[in-house]
Design a protein around this motif. Sequence first.
Motif, PDB file in Angstrom:
ATOM      1  N   PHE A  56      19.897 -36.997  42.064  1.00  0.00           N
ATOM      2  CA  PHE A  56      20.134 -38.281  41.937  1.00  0.00           C
ATOM      3  C   PHE A  56      21.231 -38.369  40.922  1.00  0.00           C
ATOM      4  N   SER A  57      21.234 -37.686  39.810  1.00  0.00           N
ATOM      5  CA  SER A  57      22.075 -37.725  38.749  1.00  0.00           C
ATOM      6  C   SER A  57      23.499 -37.446  39.173  1.00  0.00           C
ATOM      7  N   THR A  58      23.590 -36.596  40.037  1.00  0.00           N
ATOM      8  CA  THR A  58      24.953 -36.278  40.822  1.00  0.00           C
ATOM      9  C   THR A  58      25.513 -37.534  41.372  1.00  0.00           C
ATOM     10  N   VAL A  59      24.527 -38.245  42.298  1.00  0.00           N
ATOM     11  CA  VAL A  59      24.926 -39.270  43.030  1.00  0.00           C
ATOM     12  C   VAL A  59      25.391 -40.429  41.976  1.00  0.00           C
ATOM     13  N   GLN A  60      24.578 -40.640  41.187  1.00  0.00           N
ATOM     14  CA  GLN A  60      24.882 -41.723  40.281  1.00  0.00           C
ATOM     15  C   GLN A  60      26.436 -41.430  39.684  1.00  0.00           C
ATOM     16  N   GLN A  61      26.696 -40.230  39.148  1.00  0.00           N
ATOM     17  CA  GLN A  61      27.944 -39.976  38.558  1.00  0.00           C
ATOM     18  C   GLN A  61      29.052 -39.964  39.870  1.00  0.00           C
ATOM     19  N   ARG A  62      29.043 -39.622  41.008  1.00  0.00           N
ATOM     20  CA  ARG A  62      30.026 -39.874  41.781  1.00  0.00           C
ATOM     21  C   ARG A  62      30.121 -41.499  42.155  1.00  0.00           C
ATOM     22  N   CYS A  63      29.129 -42.232  42.244  1.00  0.00           N
ATOM     23  CA  CYS A  63      29.303 -43.694  42.217  1.00  0.00           C
ATOM     24  C   CYS A  63      29.905 -44.271  41.222  1.00  0.00           C
ATOM     25  N   GLU A  64      29.766 -43.767  39.977  1.00  0.00           N
ATOM     26  CA  GLU A  64      30.370 -44.317  38.836  1.00  0.00           C
ATOM     27  C   GLU A  64      31.876 -44.007  38.678  1.00  0.00           C
ATOM     28  N   PHE A  65      32.287 -42.850  39.286  1.00  0.00           N
ATOM     29  CA  PHE A  65      33.481 -42.254  39.363  1.00  0.00           C
ATOM     30  C   PHE A  65      34.419 -43.236  40.395  1.00  0.00           C
ATOM     31  N   ILE A  66      33.449 -43.557  41.595  1.00  0.00           N
ATOM     32  CA  ILE A  66      34.262 -44.482  42.550  1.00  0.00           C
ATOM     33  C   ILE A  66      34.653 -45.665  41.896  1.00  0.00           C
ATOM     34  N   ILE A  67      33.760 -46.242  41.535  1.00  0.00           N
ATOM     35  CA  ILE A  67      33.727 -47.663  40.764  1.00  0.00           C
ATOM     36  C   ILE A  67      34.936 -47.613  39.643  1.00  0.00           C
ATOM     37  N   LYS A  68      34.803 -46.710  38.865  1.00  0.00           N
ATOM     38  CA  LYS A  68      35.768 -46.710  37.777  1.00  0.00           C
ATOM     39  C   LYS A  68      37.415 -46.545  38.339  1.00  0.00           C
ATOM     40  N   ARG A  69      37.393 -45.544  39.363  1.00  0.00           N
ATOM     41  CA  ARG A  69      38.611 -45.186  39.895  1.00  0.00           C
ATOM     42  C   ARG A  69      39.182 -46.490  40.658  1.00  0.00           C
TER      43      ARG A  69
END
Length: 362
Positions: free
Chosen positions: A293-306
């Motif tokens: 789940f931590s990887t999932v969160q990181q990817r979602c945060e990256f999508i939002i920031k981009r």
Amino acid sequence: MKFLKLIYFILMVLGNYTNNLQCSEIDFGYKSWQPLVHGDTIYIIAPSHGFPDEESFSTTISFLSEFLLSNFGIKVKYDNNAFNNKDLLCPEKAMTTQAAFLDIKAAFNDPEVKAIWAIRGGRLSLEMWSLLEAEARNFPSKPLLGFSDITSLHLFFNNLGFATIHSPVLAFFQESPTPLVNKLTSLKSTFDILMGKTPIVNYKGFIPCNKIAQESIGSIEGIILGGNLSSLHYYDSVYGAPYPPAIWMIETVDDYTRIDSILEALNRGRIFKNAQAIIFGNLHAKSFSDSDFSTVQQRCEFIIKRFAQKVNIPVFSVMVKDEDSTFSFGHGDRNHPFPLGTKATLRISPDSQETLLTISSS
């Protein structure tokens, strides 16, 4: 003959323009509802997915009827025939599009019914738009509740000036190995709004995701709109209405690349042209086999920031881990409710950059 052809062409253009106006003329002096009281009735609809069999449907209805009456004094009503009207081309649907339209029409026009609540989401409620266009603006004002695919109906009714509530669907109690169904955690706060105990909804704990959000001190005001990302995309592609100054709340459960692509399409479309702020809730992009789940969160945060770096709009996220200072909305265990189509203010303090979202209810 050429003259007649010209007249015909003009009439066709005017006809299309008039049809488009049915859902693009916005009256956001929103139509609020009367708070529910003990003994009132809610009507359960299933505009999208239904249940796999009659037994699971009956079990769900029985549970809801007993639970809502004993805990909130609210009675349940539904049309059993509508739920049995299956769509042979799409077995996962609770009923045909025509039956779903007649069911929601009956709910709005039933004087005994004080609120309309979706029992499940799915991906099919947008099919009702064409049927609702001719009649929906004449419906009496009643709160519509639900989330996920029900966003298609929220947007439609918000566009006509109706206030609705982004909330858990009523199949909230079902246990699931995946984060697709809200549990009981958000039901009381939903009824507090529905029954007028929370006339003003306050939430805090937002993280600024771009420079303009970090530098936004003071108040950001707008109509609160939003919901499921895919539904926003579908709605914008069909209607592309002149949206009011809005604070957009966005959640989804989808594939990583699809989330990124939809955000790109919305950014290049019309939906955010008058956005005052965008707030991201749960972006559940994890596949059902992904346990990290931590990887999932990181990817979602990256999508939002981009995405946030591409837009000249204050972008915030509620993807934080402090349970006491934030709220969650979307496809997770916690799906805190909030009105849609009403006025909202996002206040940002100059000292701590703390943000507070205040939303008017009924």
